[in-house]
Design a protein around this motif. Structure first.
Motif, PDB file in Angstrom:
ATOM      1  N   ALA A   1     -10.617 -93.355  48.782  1.00 31.39           N
ATOM      2  CA  ALA A   1      -9.840 -93.528  48.785  1.00 31.39           C
ATOM      3  C   ALA A   1      -9.767 -92.921  46.843  1.00 31.39           C
ATOM      4  CB  ALA A   1      -9.793 -95.232  48.120  1.00 31.39           C
TER       5      ALA A   1
ATOM      6  N   TYR B   1       0.457 -94.691  43.858  1.00 34.92           N
ATOM      7  CA  TYR B   1      -0.908 -95.254  44.386  1.00 34.92           C
ATOM      8  C   TYR B   1      -0.816 -95.939  45.374  1.00 34.92           C
ATOM      9  CZ  TYR B   1      -6.079 -96.842  43.576  1.00 34.92           C
ATOM     10  OH  TYR B   1      -7.449 -96.993  43.757  1.00 34.92           O
TER      11      TYR B   1
ATOM     12  N   LYS C   1      -6.681 -98.496  57.091  1.00 35.54           N
ATOM     13  CA  LYS C   1      -8.103 -98.727  56.703  1.00 35.54           C
ATOM     14  C   LYS C   1      -9.300 -98.307  57.412  1.00 35.54           C
ATOM     15  CE  LYS C   1      -7.162-101.752  52.082  1.00 35.54           C
ATOM     16  NZ  LYS C   1      -7.353-101.118  50.900  1.00 35.54           N
TER      17      LYS C   1
ATOM     18  N   THR D   1      -4.543 -96.621  48.612  1.00 35.42           N
ATOM     19  CA  THR D   1      -5.820 -96.598  49.301  1.00 35.42           C
ATOM     20  C   THR D   1      -5.890 -94.847  49.517  1.00 35.42           C
ATOM     21  OG1 THR D   1      -6.231 -98.841  50.065  1.00 35.42           O
ATOM     22  CG2 THR D   1      -7.570 -97.137  51.201  1.00 35.42           C
ATOM     23  N   TRP D   2      -5.309 -94.105  50.489  1.00 36.48           N
ATOM     24  CA  TRP D   2      -5.619 -92.681  50.528  1.00 36.48           C
ATOM     25  C   TRP D   2      -4.981 -91.987  49.617  1.00 36.48           C
ATOM     26  CZ3 TRP D   2      -5.019 -95.166  56.405  1.00 36.48           C
ATOM     27  CH2 TRP D   2      -6.711 -95.251  56.864  1.00 36.48           C
TER      28      TRP D   2
ATOM     29  N   ARG E   1       2.895 -99.718  49.872  1.00 31.95           N
ATOM     30  CA  ARG E   1       4.062 -99.113  48.345  1.00 31.95           C
ATOM     31  C   ARG E   1       5.653 -98.530  48.757  1.00 31.95           C
ATOM     32  NH1 ARG E   1       1.525 -99.022  43.004  1.00 31.95           N
ATOM     33  NH2 ARG E   1      -0.733 -99.206  43.501  1.00 31.95           N
TER      34      ARG E   1
ATOM     35  N   GLN F   1     -14.319 -97.481  49.183  1.00 33.12           N
ATOM     36  CA  GLN F   1     -12.997 -96.969  48.876  1.00 33.12           C
ATOM     37  C   GLN F   1     -12.011 -97.873  49.609  1.00 33.12           C
ATOM     38  OE1 GLN F   1     -13.368 -93.862  47.852  1.00 33.12           O
ATOM     39  NE2 GLN F   1     -15.302 -93.489  48.015  1.00 33.12           N
ATOM     40  N   ILE F   2     -12.293 -98.837  48.569  1.00 38.48           N
ATOM     41  CA  ILE F   2     -11.252 -99.909  48.701  1.00 38.48           C
ATOM     42  C   ILE F   2     -11.055-100.825  49.837  1.00 38.48           C
ATOM     43  CG2 ILE F   2      -9.008-101.173  48.112  1.00 38.48           C
ATOM     44  CD1 ILE F   2      -8.458 -98.523  46.296  1.00 38.48           C
TER      45      ILE F   2
END
Lengths: 516, 516
Positions: A141, A390, B368, A392-393, B231, B110-111
């Motif tokens: 992340a 922002y 994810k 996650t990746w 996002r 990592q979230i």
């Protein structure tokens, strides 16, 4: 430019092609070790080592195995956009091999997204290094738990090729995300300035949750007719190229300006084209006012240096200078979308470096040949709070690692200048063909290897591309009736000659009167 | 559940921790070989081989090297969301190692995006196979030039774990893109039905270019207060969790329904919670009507099975059944966003499998731990024209390849059931701590390892997470005052015990009255 030589080469090979049947032609093409007069070999040829000597076709494309796989895949997802299935293991350099064993010169290279063609030895070496494995296995992340070497890697890759004047960069997973976050960087900068340095109010924060003003203000971004920027809602709001991109999808009411329709050859239409660009710039200026009055002020202009998907539409440096001036005059920013035009293909690393802008664009987006998505930006567009830009990746360090090797090869082999040279050669070849086949091909245009040419109709263009592919050259399309070339950076004049040869053979096939 | 044993273990270790200073504690923690009573070792422990025996801290986090790197990275991009820099090469299994040499048990991974922890040997083996290299080097334009093995790979991975009733899947590069394209699949299906089988009109096609109706109709998607979906603009329009997600960004006016606020313990508030869910469902129903009247009909409901970012908010199966019924009654679809809840963490492969829905949701998004983004969908949501659901990359076959190995390990080690067991153990441990520390922790809740607990204030929650991290456990946060646990799938009861031990030590540190 050796246009005479090209023409001679084209004639030489095509004369031996055009009188045979399609199948016979392709079989013969397969047997052709090097159908063109010997050209100066560049070091690139050794780099890609085992590249086939030329196209070699066994079937029409898609062949039986491609069709079989397509039928299978169609049980899982719509496959109407599938051209053919690829045997990636056997593809090499500029040559793509399909699952039916057809070897095609690839001048489209995965929609302009392969920087070094197929299976470049330097990338294989990079992948074979066990030290690099950890980067592929542990995707972070990135915005919260970055790897130890991230700063060094960004400095050694993205910052070495940053557009002049831009010192900031954010990686993203793909082109669409890069666009959406680039837009958000402009919205944030705009509202920060509107607030005059004050923090957002409690009402701003609260209303933003439900998506209402003032927290989520009515703002807009201007884009152009013919533009294409991606597939998220924000990117689609700025895309105006084809119906299938947006039909049925709600998008906000944002201003769409006309993009110049230049007439070719440019030297014959200097005055007309100047007027056309001036007209478009006036519309841009008017739209700032129109959307101010509509209560959705324009925070910035988003534009491709060359409109790709929309038809490879070019405009002059003066036009882009004008955009930057009008944006500044209206307190707006300028985002140049270099997803397709960046990474050296224009003959400069970024296409907008051709425009002599008085300062850097505020945001420059990238993806495709850069392997990672992302955007460069100015200090003013830098987020001032955590988690604004922002997810996650936020990209993928394994792509930055591969980009590192790509940039090494680009540097060592002088591939940006190669793109300028080869592009010029390719364009001259098309101009020569245009003269030979008046009424069939027109408007040959290019910036580096971003080269395209128009045909009289969509149907004819499609026939050209299909016939060409069946002969052994995989090209792209764009706009209503254009053929789009997007070769890799290791595309040489030899490859360009093969393309031109096969294109002329195709034209002869398709123009009955010229078949003898 | 051995809650007594856990409590005893916690007391045993924490009593030796709480009277020392922080630095001394962490040093001691490093020396602790196995502070807990021996538990049954699962086969997983051998799988991750070299995992450290426990946390081992050298500095507070972020340490000096993390701070140095952060300052350097901040010259390039905003780093306010950076927690610490990671030494990925030395991280193992459930333990993350930072650049200052701190070894932390990672319950946030990592979230929530690492399925098998760090450097899993099976993934290393997969990467070491030279046959797989070609997939990493030649990233295709997947929608037009798919690799020969794509059908087999999708069948062998994504289709083997498809939510019951869904036979279609489309990969995408990240979670946000998956959401945006999942939304578009619903818009398309809705409008296709509205057209009653007729093709779009010329006016539809034409107006779609500029983004005007009827080509781009005014439609909406309903989402929930507290939701977070990503996002891009379409994903943000459905996200209502935190101000920093949307402040300054224009989004369309789409309906936001209340999400149930359940009271805990659930068994004490059965009636109140039923009423709360009933109230929310009535609002959902009303919003269909409200937005019909507003001229922006709702094509579907988008919902997380567990609202993660918004605070780990759960709802009952009856609530989700109600959503599906109301959607159907209003000719709308149901999209369940399983980006964070999928891949087995809930104790079933997809969290919505806990809900006993009368039929599959229409769209299920993922990313994810699945390593690739994407969405499953029904026949009705399948595009009927080329290039509707499309972009250049459309995912990445190298991620599907890694997913193949992840799913092998999940299957071989029965990791979905492991998540159910360990999650239950973890939750019981938190419930036990809640009883021990009344007024400090509350609302412990979970579904598999999707476990969370609330603290009295945001500030206290933050102190807990920071103190816990400085002791050697990296946890996440969500909502106003929740701590969120998102361990990997190879998280065992032993790891859970370490977490519970360190959490209690943290609580003792932070509650002055309990320090002796």
């Amino acid at each position: 430019m050796p246009s005479g030589a090209v023409r001679q080469a084209i004639r030489c090979v095509s004369s031996s092609l055009h009188s045979t049947t399609l199948r016979a032609q392709t079989t013969m093409a397969a047997a052709m070790p090097d159908p063109l007069p010997v050209r100066q070999k560049t070091p690139l040829v050794t780099e890609v080592g085992k590249e086939p000597p030329g196209p070699a076709m066994k079937t029409n494309v898609p062949g039986r195995e491609s069709l079989r796989l397509k039928a299978e895949l169609d049980k899982i997802q719509n496959t109407d956009a599938v051209h053919f299935f690829v045997d990636y293991a056997n593809s090499r350099g500029n040559y793509v091999v399909d699952v039916d064993g057809n070897i095609m010169l690839d001048v489209f290279t995965q929609i302009a997204s392969l920087p070094l063609g197929y299976n470049h030895p330097k990338l294989i070496a990079k992948m074979s290094n066990p030290d690099n494995m950890v980067t592929f296995i542990n995707r972070p992340a990135l915005g919260s738990f970055p790897p130890a070497d991230l700063v060094d890697k960004i400095r050694g890759t993205l910052m070495t090729v940053a557009p002049p004047g831009l010192q900031h960069v954010q990686t993203m997973a793909c082109g669409s995300c890069s666009i959406e976050h680039g837009q958000k960087a402009m919205f944030m900068a705009y509202m920060r300035r509107e607030r005059g340095g004050k923090p957002p109010t409690a009402e701003d924060l609260e209303t933003s949750i439900s998506g209402q003003a003032p927290g989520c203000p009515k703002l807009s971004i201007m884009s152009f007719n013919g533009a294409f920027h991606g597939r998220g809602m924000g990117a689609l709001a700025c895309s105006h190229a084809k119906w299938f991109h947006k039909l049925d999808f709600p998008v906000p009411d944002w201003p769409m300006a006309p993009f110049p329709k230049l007439r070719y050859p440019l030297e014959d239409f200097v005055r007309e084209n100047e007027q056309e660009e001036q007209f478009c710039l006036e519309q841009v200026e008017d739209l700032f006012e129109t959307y101010r009055q509509k209560g959705a002020p324009v925070v910035g202009i988003m534009c491709e240096p060359v409109q790709a998907e929309g038809g490879d539409n070019h405009a002059s440096p003066a036009f882009f200078q004008g955009l930057q001036d009008i944006a500044a005059k209206n307190n707006g920013y300028l985002l140049l979308d270099e997803v397709q035009t960046g990474c050296g293909v224009s003959g400069k690393f970024w296409a907008h470096e051709h425009f002599n802008l008085r300062e850097a664009p505020d945001v420059v987006t990238f993806a495709k040949k850069m392997l990672t998505g992302g955007f460069y930006y100015k200090q003013e567009q830098k987020a001032t709070e955590a988690y604004r830009i922002y997810n996650t990746w936020m990209g993928d360090p394994s792509k930055i690692m591969m980009l590192e090797e790509v940039l090494n090869v680009v540097h060592q082999n002088d591939l940006v200048n190669n793109a300028a040279d080869v592009g010029q050669f390719l364009l001259q070849g098309l101009l020569d063909l245009q003269k030979l086949y008046p009424g069939t091909m027109k408007n040959a245009r290019g910036l580096g290897t971003l080269v395209a040419v128009d045909f009289p109709t969509t149907a004819f263009r499609n026939s050209v591309v299909i016939t060409l592919r069946n002969k052994g050259v995989n090209a792209g399309t764009c706009g209503e009736a254009a053929m789009r070339l997007r070769p890799s950076l290791i595309f040489t004049k030899s490859h360009a000659s093969v393309f031109l040869t096969y294109l002329e053979a195709t034209l002869k096939d398709l123009i009955p009167g010229r078949k003898v």
